[in-house]
Write a protein that holds these residues in place. Structure first.
Motif, PDB file in Angstrom:
ATOM      1  N   LYS A  72       0.830  -1.205   0.000  1.00  0.00           N
ATOM      2  CA  LYS A  72       0.000   0.000   0.000  1.00  0.00           C
ATOM      3  C   LYS A  72       0.871   1.264   0.000  1.00  0.00           C
ATOM      4  O   LYS A  72       0.628   2.182  -0.755  1.00  0.00           O
ATOM      5  CB  LYS A  72      -0.926  -0.021   1.220  1.00  0.00           C
ATOM      6  CG  LYS A  72      -1.930   1.094   1.259  1.00  0.00           C
ATOM      7  CD  LYS A  72      -3.053   0.884   0.313  1.00  0.00           C
ATOM      8  CE  LYS A  72      -4.129   1.937   0.553  1.00  0.00           C
ATOM      9  NZ  LYS A  72      -4.908   2.213  -0.598  1.00  0.00           N
ATOM     10  N   LYS A  73       1.879   1.294   0.822  1.00  0.00           N
ATOM     11  CA  LYS A  73       2.755   2.464   0.912  1.00  0.00           C
ATOM     12  C   LYS A  73       4.181   2.053   0.592  1.00  0.00           C
ATOM     13  O   LYS A  73       4.599   0.938   0.850  1.00  0.00           O
ATOM     14  CB  LYS A  73       2.689   3.076   2.313  1.00  0.00           C
ATOM     15  CG  LYS A  73       1.306   3.574   2.663  1.00  0.00           C
ATOM     16  CD  LYS A  73       1.381   4.850   3.419  1.00  0.00           C
ATOM     17  CE  LYS A  73       0.007   5.343   3.796  1.00  0.00           C
ATOM     18  NZ  LYS A  73      -0.528   6.274   2.882  1.00  0.00           N
ATOM     19  N   TYR A  74       4.929   2.988   0.053  1.00  0.00           N
ATOM     20  CA  TYR A  74       6.299   2.691  -0.342  1.00  0.00           C
ATOM     21  C   TYR A  74       7.133   2.177   0.829  1.00  0.00           C
ATOM     22  O   TYR A  74       7.884   1.221   0.687  1.00  0.00           O
ATOM     23  CB  TYR A  74       6.986   3.913  -0.961  1.00  0.00           C
ATOM     24  CG  TYR A  74       8.437   3.627  -1.184  1.00  0.00           C
ATOM     25  CD1 TYR A  74       8.831   2.820  -2.247  1.00  0.00           C
ATOM     26  CD2 TYR A  74       9.408   4.055  -0.293  1.00  0.00           C
ATOM     27  CE1 TYR A  74      10.154   2.474  -2.424  1.00  0.00           C
ATOM     28  CE2 TYR A  74      10.732   3.723  -0.460  1.00  0.00           C
ATOM     29  CZ  TYR A  74      11.095   2.927  -1.527  1.00  0.00           C
ATOM     30  OH  TYR A  74      12.401   2.565  -1.686  1.00  0.00           O
ATOM     31  N   GLU A  75       6.992   2.797   1.998  1.00  0.00           N
ATOM     32  CA  GLU A  75       7.815   2.376   3.133  1.00  0.00           C
ATOM     33  C   GLU A  75       7.570   0.911   3.487  1.00  0.00           C
ATOM     34  O   GLU A  75       8.481   0.220   3.936  1.00  0.00           O
ATOM     35  CB  GLU A  75       7.607   3.275   4.345  1.00  0.00           C
ATOM     36  CG  GLU A  75       6.241   3.183   4.978  1.00  0.00           C
ATOM     37  CD  GLU A  75       6.087   4.106   6.180  1.00  0.00           C
ATOM     38  OE1 GLU A  75       7.038   4.218   6.978  1.00  0.00           O
ATOM     39  OE2 GLU A  75       5.020   4.715   6.299  1.00  0.00           O
ATOM     40  N   TYR A  76       6.360   0.411   3.263  1.00  0.00           N
ATOM     41  CA  TYR A  76       6.049  -0.994   3.565  1.00  0.00           C
ATOM     42  C   TYR A  76       6.739  -1.924   2.568  1.00  0.00           C
ATOM     43  O   TYR A  76       7.250  -2.965   2.935  1.00  0.00           O
ATOM     44  CB  TYR A  76       4.542  -1.251   3.539  1.00  0.00           C
ATOM     45  CG  TYR A  76       3.729  -0.420   4.497  1.00  0.00           C
ATOM     46  CD1 TYR A  76       4.288   0.157   5.640  1.00  0.00           C
ATOM     47  CD2 TYR A  76       2.379  -0.192   4.248  1.00  0.00           C
ATOM     48  CE1 TYR A  76       3.518   0.916   6.500  1.00  0.00           C
ATOM     49  CE2 TYR A  76       1.610   0.566   5.123  1.00  0.00           C
ATOM     50  CZ  TYR A  76       2.180   1.120   6.244  1.00  0.00           C
ATOM     51  OH  TYR A  76       1.420   1.866   7.096  1.00  0.00           O
ATOM     52  N   ILE A  77       6.719  -1.544   1.293  1.00  0.00           N
ATOM     53  CA  ILE A  77       7.353  -2.400   0.289  1.00  0.00           C
ATOM     54  C   ILE A  77       8.858  -2.421   0.493  1.00  0.00           C
ATOM     55  O   ILE A  77       9.487  -3.467   0.336  1.00  0.00           O
ATOM     56  CB  ILE A  77       6.997  -2.007  -1.157  1.00  0.00           C
ATOM     57  CG1 ILE A  77       7.600  -2.975  -2.143  1.00  0.00           C
ATOM     58  CG2 ILE A  77       7.529  -0.688  -1.538  1.00  0.00           C
ATOM     59  CD1 ILE A  77       6.629  -3.748  -2.885  1.00  0.00           C
ATOM     60  N   GLU A  78       9.427  -1.291   0.871  1.00  0.00           N
ATOM     61  CA  GLU A  78      10.861  -1.252   1.127  1.00  0.00           C
ATOM     62  C   GLU A  78      11.223  -2.214   2.267  1.00  0.00           C
ATOM     63  O   GLU A  78      12.164  -2.999   2.153  1.00  0.00           O
ATOM     64  CB  GLU A  78      11.291   0.168   1.478  1.00  0.00           C
ATOM     65  CG  GLU A  78      12.783   0.306   1.670  1.00  0.00           C
ATOM     66  CD  GLU A  78      13.195   1.731   1.955  1.00  0.00           C
ATOM     67  OE1 GLU A  78      13.461   2.022   3.139  1.00  0.00           O
ATOM     68  OE2 GLU A  78      13.229   2.539   1.004  1.00  0.00           O
ATOM     69  N   LYS A  79      10.458  -2.181   3.318  1.00  0.00           N
ATOM     70  CA  LYS A  79      10.690  -3.080   4.456  1.00  0.00           C
ATOM     71  C   LYS A  79      10.510  -4.539   4.020  1.00  0.00           C
ATOM     72  O   LYS A  79      11.307  -5.410   4.374  1.00  0.00           O
ATOM     73  CB  LYS A  79       9.733  -2.736   5.591  1.00  0.00           C
ATOM     74  CG  LYS A  79       9.924  -3.596   6.814  1.00  0.00           C
ATOM     75  CD  LYS A  79       8.957  -3.228   7.909  1.00  0.00           C
ATOM     76  CE  LYS A  79       9.178  -4.165   9.085  1.00  0.00           C
ATOM     77  NZ  LYS A  79       8.116  -4.145  10.041  1.00  0.00           N
TER      78      LYS A  79
END
Length: 91
Positions: A72-79
């Motif tokens: 949903k959010k970029y920070e989640y995909i990065e993690k």
């Protein structure tokens, strides 16, 4: 932001560019950007995006265990990608 984080962001932007057939600049990928609502990733593109991420990062992503909120959010995909890389390195 360190070089590894910049490289990660560039590779994710590259994968999105391939899937969306439009340029997605790394600076568009702020931590709070919504990949679905703001970047425009639809359900078919989401699956293509997963394949692109696997290729870009040389990891396997178990599609059956995916949760859409991870994307949903970029920070989640990065993690999520960092976790996949770590998991891949330990196996």
């Amino acid at each position: 932001m360190d070089n590894n984080q910049n490289l990660l962001k560039e590779k994710i932007a590259k994968a999105l560019t391939e899937v969306l057939s439009r340029n997605v600049a790394p600076n568009e990928l702020t931590n709070e950007v919504d990949l679905i609502d703001e970047i425009g990733l639809n359900s078919l593109q989401f699956l293509e995006f997963i394949l692109e991420l696997e290729n870009e990062f040389d990891v396997e992503i178990d599609v059956g265990s995916l949760d859409l909120r991870y994307f949903k959010k970029y920070e989640y995909i990065e993690k999520f990608i960092k976790e996949c890389i770590e998991k891949n390195n330990t196996n």
